[in-house]
Design an enzyme around this catalytic site. Structure first.
Site, short mmCIF file in Angstrom:
data_model
loop_
_atom_site.label_atom_id
_atom_site.label_comp_id
_atom_site.label_asym_id
_atom_site.label_seq_id
_atom_site.Cartn_x
_atom_site.Cartn_y
_atom_site.Cartn_z
N ARG A 1 6.86 -0.02 3.60
CA ARG A 1 7.86 -1.10 3.68
C ARG A 1 9.11 -0.74 2.88
O ARG A 1 10.24 -0.94 3.32
CB ARG A 1 7.27 -2.42 3.18
N THR B 1 -0.17 -6.66 6.13
CA THR B 1 -0.44 -5.41 6.83
C THR B 1 -1.84 -5.41 7.43
O THR B 1 -2.80 -5.87 6.82
CB THR B 1 -0.29 -4.21 5.87
N LEU C 1 -4.19 -2.45 1.39
CA LEU C 1 -3.19 -2.80 2.39
C LEU C 1 -2.69 -4.18 1.99
O LEU C 1 -3.50 -5.04 1.65
CB LEU C 1 -3.80 -2.85 3.80
N ASP C 2 -1.38 -4.40 2.02
CA ASP C 2 -0.89 -5.68 1.54
C ASP C 2 -1.25 -6.82 2.50
O ASP C 2 -1.77 -6.61 3.60
CB ASP C 2 0.61 -5.63 1.21
N TYR C 3 -0.96 -8.04 2.07
CA TYR C 3 -1.41 -9.27 2.73
C TYR C 3 -1.07 -9.30 4.22
O TYR C 3 -1.89 -9.70 5.06
CB TYR C 3 -0.77 -10.46 2.01
#
Length: 240
Positions: free
Chosen positions: A194, A108, A104-106
Site C-alpha cells: 500500500r 487485505t 495481512l492488514d484488515y
C-alpha cells in the site's frame, strides 16, 4: 537452526498456562532448563533444550501448518483488543495454539500461513531469506511507464529503500481511471505494498496476496483453509 525463545513463551505455547502465570512459575523457582532451575525471565531455550515445570517435562506440540485464504474484515492476530474477528476465529475446532506467519492488514485478502513451528516462522519472516510474495493490486489510477520502472528499481519509504521488485500490468481502464497490477516483492514490511503505491499518489482499492513462495490459493474460497502437505512443508524449509 535451533531458534530460541523465552522460556515463559515456550511454557505458554504448550498450553499449560498463560504467559503471565508462566513468568510467576519461573520467579517461584518451579521451572528448569536442562536440569538447572531458572529464576530470571530473560532465559531462552530452543527445541533441543529440556524445559520442565515442577519436574514434569513440557510436551512439545505436534507441528501444524495451515494455508488460509484470508477474507476482508479479519485481523491477522491471535487476539484483538477491539474484539474484531481474527484469523484464529476462522479455525473452529483447533485445539492447538497457532500463529500467523507475518500479517495481512484488515482490508487485505489472500494467502496467509499459520503454524506453531517457531523455527520456520522465524526463517520465513527474517528479511535475509527474501521469501517471494506476489500480490494482485487494484488502484485508483494508471501508473506511468516511468513510475513502474522507478517502482521496480526501489523507492525510498519512511523506513528505508525498498528492494527491487517485479511489476506486471494486468489491465488498465482509462475510462474509469483504474488499473490492476501484479506486484512481486521479497520483503515483508508493514503495509508495504500500500505504501509503495501511495508513494506515487495513488490509493489501493483492493489488495490480495495470491502467492507465498511456491504456495497459491488454488482450490480455496475466501475464509477457507487447508493443511499443508508434507512436501509443501519440506519446500518451505528448504527455502532457508
Amino acid at each position: 537452526m535451533n531458534h530460541k525463545e523465552r522460556v515463559q513463551k515456550i511454557i505458554a505455547n504448550s498450553g499449560i498456562t498463560s504467559r503471565r502465570k508462566a513468568e510467576q512459575y519461573i520467579l517461584d523457582g518451579r521451572v528448569s532448563v536442562n536440569g538447572q532451575i531458572i529464576t530470571e525471565l530473560g532465559v531462552k531455550a530452543g527445541s533441543n533444550d529440556r524445559v520442565e515445570v515442577d519436574g514434569v517435562p513440557i510436551e512439545k506440540e505436534q507441528p501444524i501448518y495451515i494455508l488460509m485464504y484470508k477474507p476482508r474484515g479479519v485481523v491477522s492476530t491471535v487476539e484483538d483488543e477491539h474484539d474484531r474477528k481474527t484469523v484464529i476465529d476462522l479455525l473452529e475446532g483447533l485445539n492447538f495454539r497457532i500463529y500467523p506467519v507475518g500479517r495481512l492488514d484488515y482490508e487485505t485478502t489472500g494467502l496467509l500461513l499459520l503454524t506453531n513451528d517457531g523455527d520456520l516462522t522465524y526463517q520465513l519472516t527474517h528479511p535475509k531469506f527474501k521469501v517471494m510474495k506476489k500480490y494482485l493490486v487494484t488502484l485508483d489510477g494508471i501508473l506511468l511507464r516511468e513510475e513502474i520502472k522507478t517502482l521496480e528499481k526501489g523507492i525510498m519509504l519512511d523506513d528505508g529503500m525498498t528492494a527491487k521488485c517485479k511489476v506486471k500490468v494486468i489491465q488498465e481502464n482509462k475510462k474509469e481511471n483504474s488499473s490492476q497490477l501484479e506486484l512481486t516483492i521479497h520483503e515483508g514490511r508493514n503495509r508495504q505494498v500500500r505504501r509503495m503505491i501511495e508513494y506515487f499518489n495513488y490509493n489501493v482499492k483492493k489488495l490480495k496476496r495470491i502467492q507465498y513462495a511456491q504456495l497459491t490459493l488454488k482450490g480455496l474460497k475466501e475464509g477457507e483453509s487447508r493443511a499443508l502437505t508434507p512436501h509443501e512443508v519440506k519446500q518451505l524449509k528448504e527455502l532457508t
